[in-house]
Enzyme design. Structure first.
Site, PDB file in Angstrom:
ATOM      1  N   PRO A  73       0.843  -1.204   0.000  1.00  0.00           N
ATOM      2  CG  PRO A  73      -0.165  -1.187   2.093  1.00  0.00           C
ATOM      3  CD  PRO A  73       0.750  -1.980   1.234  1.00  0.00           C
ATOM      4  CG  ASP A  99       5.196  -1.487   2.033  1.00  0.00           C
ATOM      5  OD1 ASP A  99       4.046  -1.385   2.510  1.00  0.00           O
ATOM      6  OD2 ASP A  99       5.711  -2.547   1.660  1.00  0.00           O
ATOM      7  CG  HIS A 100       0.809   3.552   5.223  1.00  0.00           C
ATOM      8  ND1 HIS A 100       1.408   3.719   6.442  1.00  0.00           N
ATOM      9  CD2 HIS A 100      -0.122   4.553   5.135  1.00  0.00           C
ATOM     10  CE1 HIS A 100       0.882   4.747   7.069  1.00  0.00           C
ATOM     11  NE2 HIS A 100      -0.055   5.287   6.286  1.00  0.00           N
ATOM     12  NE  ARG A 101       3.309  -4.419   2.577  1.00  0.00           N
ATOM     13  CZ  ARG A 101       3.839  -5.324   1.761  1.00  0.00           C
ATOM     14  NH1 ARG A 101       3.322  -6.549   1.677  1.00  0.00           N
ATOM     15  NH2 ARG A 101       4.891  -5.027   1.056  1.00  0.00           N
TER      16      ARG A 101
END
Lengths: 328, 488
Positions: free
Chosen positions: B277, B458-460
């Site tokens: 994401p 990467d929003h993870r």
């Protein structure tokens, strides 16, 4: 027309007979230069003229080119038609200021009131095994100067007729004579080949256009002969007038063959070939099968005579350029 | 025996006559080539004349004190060789003419090249006449040499037909740069334009990738489904579309197989975009100090022979900022359900290459001095431009720069290089108005060097806070490179 003008003669004698005809026709025509009277000029171009026309019309001057030009300007202002001989190309520079600052500009400066009908004859080019100052090709300096006509002859016919046209025009003319071709022979026909601004197609062809003037015309004609043996049909144009350029003739040929090689002894850097290349590229771009190529001297001072043959374009250098052009 | 005449040459001063001062030989003397035989005086100087023949002096044609015309015979030498072929031998007549100048003899043989028999021939030695070396005599110089009208043999033999194309022209060399404009000469370009064909999609057959006239004609023929010459008679040929332009395959549309770098790029982008994401953040920053630093470094001896660019400063800033925010330099291991934090920086730099988009990386960029980094960037871009980037160069990256600014672009939303968690788009650096606060607190608008940075992460595994801090740190370093001393 002078008697005997239809018989074979040389470029030198063609100019002599042309000068003689002009002097007979117009008493205002006066010759001036170093050693031109008693000696007949170092190339004997004015031979016999002082004897026939007298010391007041064929004047031996001091060795001072600026003085010669200054005198000629004054005479032109008073209605004479002076014809000056600069003994060798490399001697013209003391007169350069007079030529570009006065001769070229007086007509415009006076809003057309003053005419400058003078002719500056300059034997030019190398190939005679001479010392320095005696082999230069400085035509681009004068062609670059607006207000001057610059012409170069390549054969006895044009020598005879163009010197008369140059004397007759009211414009100042720098008249280049190919000194190493002075004794080349040829016929003199009944009248001029065209007006003083026109180029002349000397050999029609379809494959590549060779543009040349003065001494390189003969080289190009010989190159065209040699190329014909190899199956290439070259067109050879004698530019004759370097300023103004006969753009129509140049462009028509460029559009016909699509390949143009310009040949001169002067260095290619900012030489006549550069201007012609730009002209053809701008005006005949979509007809060009190859870039316009220049064959000329290198961008160095004219070399000592022992190696001048390496400097001067010759038949082989012309044909090498033709091959390069055809390779596109 | 043969009698050979020596004529008074032009002594090189342009004069027509000379006074004979002293004879150095008498009738009956033996002479060698170049022996001085006579001294003459011109208006300018005394000149000693060498004789060009060897033999015995047969006769002298002038007396000391005489004035002699250039070109007249002054001495006759008997060279002792029998049966001469040339010299139409005025032999007996020339035996002993009086001292008065002898009229110039007719040249023995006119030069072979004289086709046209001029009215009057010029005597040997006179200007315009021949010299003893076969040239045309001139006043100043050795004389005019007749030029060859034949072409010299060429190496490899004369080839009457010239090859179709040449590699002598530099512009025909294959281009290694990224610009790939179709090569064709002007009339071929015009033809293609008139036919409505795009040169770029015509397959070139000329050497060096040149589109030839034949190529265009072939393309035109295939576009209309028939050879151009058959157009009028061919009813079967597909009609031109209602636009009046060729409709056959390959011209209004072109189908390119998806393979190689394109295929890899597509797979990587899809994998990245739909698994990680993405969040993108932007910052616009005054990088005037960086530009000044670049100028200083360019003049620095340490950096001679290497390219110093704002990209170099950014690369260094990325490494410094990673040290303060190690969590950004990490990857998501889906299989192991772990976050892998890397304590080294393999700095990727996206490069447009002839093969397509590649992202080679600089291994252990964080351990490099600025000079080492500059060298590494230079090597990386040169290798990429030449299309020689190896798979190993592209694997193991940890964080990436995409330098979209070189295209004049402000910034963008870059997609992560798979296996990494951040990518920074470096926008164009341009002069823009900027509010500058002076030391006294007064504000003014000044033209400054300004750029925009865009960071996708990467929003993870990277929260907004970490991503923001990292981007702010990079921006701060570009705004004031001296910060690197504090954080470095």
């Amino acid at each position: 027309m002078s008697p005997g003008a239809t018989k074979p003669t040389t470029i030198a004698k063609g100019i002599t007979s042309g000068l003689r005809a002009a002097m007979e026709r117009d008493p205002k025509v006066v010759l001036m230069g170093e050693d031109i009277g008693k000696l007949g000029g170092v190339f004997r171009v004015t031979e016999g003229l002082q004897k026939d026309f007298g010391e007041e019309r064929v004047i031996d001057t001091p060795l001072a080119e600026a003085g010669i030009l200054g005198t000629a300007i004054g005479m032109a202002l008073r209605g004479y038609r002076p014809v000056i001989e600069i003994q060798f190309d490399g001697f013209v520079y003391p007169a350069f200021d007079h030529i570009v600052s006065q001769v070229a500009k007086l007509h415009a400066r006076s809003l057309g009131y003053v005419k400058m009908p003078l002719v500056i004859r300059i034997p030019f080019g190398g190939g005679i095994g001479a010392v320095e100052h005696h082999s230069e090709s400085n035509e681009a300096y004068f062609a670059h100067t607006a207000g001057l006509r610059v012409v170069a002859v390549s054969n006895p016919h044009d020598a005879h007729w163009m010197i008369q046209q140059a004397i007759e025009t009211d414009d100042p003319v720098v008249f280049y004579e190919p000194k190493r071709r002075y004794w080349d022979k040829g016929e003199v026909g009944d009248g001029p080949s065209g007006d003083l601004s026109s180029a002349r197609v000397l050999r029609e062809g379809t494959d590549v256009t060779l543009l040349a003037y003065g001494p390189m015309v003969k080289t190009c004609l010989q190159a065209a002969e040699a190329a014909a043996e190899e199956g290439h049909n070259l067109e050879v144009i004698d530019l004759r007038s370097l300023s103004p350029l006969d753009e129509d003739t140049i462009l028509a040929s460029a559009r016909k063959t699509g390949r143009v090689v310009v040949v001169h002894e002067a260095s290619t850097f900012l030489g006549m070939g550069s201007e012609i290349s730009a002209l053809v590229t701008e005006r005949a771009f979509h007809h060009l099968e190859a870039p316009v190529l220049r064959v000329g001297g290198y961008n160095v001072p004219y070399p000592p005579s022992r190696i001048e043959e390496e400097f001067l374009p010759d038949l082989d250098r012309v044909l090498d350029a033709v091959d390069r052009s055809l390779a596109y | 025996m043969a009698l050979r005449e020596f004529k008074l040459p032009d002594p090189g001063e342009g004069l027509t006559e000379a006074d004979l001062v002293t004879w150095h030989v008498a009738v009956g003397d033996t002479v060698k080539v170049n022996d001085i035989v006579v001294e003459v005086e011109t208006a300018k100087s005394l000149v000693e004349l060498p004789v060009p023949f060897a033999g015995t002096v047969a006769s002298l044609h002038a007396a000391e004190g005489d004035t002699v015309d250039v070109g007249s015979v002054i001495i006759t030498i008997d060279d002792g060789v029998g049966g001469s072929s040339d010299a139409a031998a005025p032999a007996p007549a020339a035996a002993a003419p009086p001292a008065a100048a002898v009229p110039p003899a007719t040249p023995a043989a006119a030069p072979a090249s004289d086709g046209g028999a001029a009215g009057e021939e010029i005597a040997e030695g006179l200007i315009g006449g021949t010299t003893s070396t076969g040239r045309t005599a001139v006043l100043v110089g050795y004389g005019v040499k007749q030029t060859e009208a034949k072409r010299r043999p060429r190496a490899g033999g004369a080839s009457p037909t010239v090859p179709e194309s040449t590699n002598r022209s530099p512009e025909v060399q294959p281009l290694s740069g990224e610009r790939t404009r179709a090569l064709a000469k002007p009339p071929v370009r015009k033809l293609a334009k008139d036919l409505g064909l795009d040169l770029a999609v015509i397959t070139p057959t000329g050497e060096g990738g040149i589109v030839t006239r034949a190529d265009v004609e072939a393309a035109a023929a295939s576009a209309t489904g028939a050879p151009a010459s058959a157009q009028e008679s061919s009813d079967a040929a597909p009609a031109a579309s209602r636009w009046g332009r060729p409709t056959a395959s390959g011209h209004r549309e072109e189908r390119i197989p998806v393979k190689g770098v394109r295929k890899m790029t597509a797979q990587a982008m899809v994998a990245s975009a739909f698994t990680a994401p993405h969040v993108t953040e932007w910052v616009t920053v005054d990088v005037t100090a960086t530009m000044e630093l670049v100028e200083r470094l360019k003049a620095d001896r340490e950096f001679r022979d290497v390219k110093v660019t704002p990209l170099l400063v950014l690369a260094k800033a990325m490494c410094v900022a990673v040290r303060r925010n190690p969590g950004i330099n990490a990857s998501w291991d889906e299989a192991a359900q772990e976050i892998v934090v890397k304590h080294y920086v393999n700095l990727g730099i996206a490069a447009a290459t002839p093969r397509g988009l590649l992202v080679p990386n600089i291994k252990d960029a964080d351990a490099m001095t600025m000079r080492e980094l500059a060298d590494a960037i230079g090597t990386l871009t040169a290798t990429a431009r030449e299309g020689r980037t190896q798979p190993a160069d592209m694997s193991g990256g940890t964080i990436t720069i995409t330098n979209v600014g070189v295209f004049g672009i402000d910034a963008g939303t870059p997609i992560l290089n798979p296996g990494e968690s951040a990518i920074l788009a470096f926008g164009t650096v341009s002069r823009r108005p900027w509010v500058v606060t002076a030391a006294d607190g007064s504000e003014s608008i000044e033209p400054r060097w300004v750029t925009t940075l865009a960071l996708s992460f990467d929003h993870r595994l990277v929260d907004g806070e970490l991503g923001s801090r990292y981007l702010a740190d990079v921006a701060a370093l570009l705004g004031d490179p001296g910060r690197a001393l504090v954080w470095g």
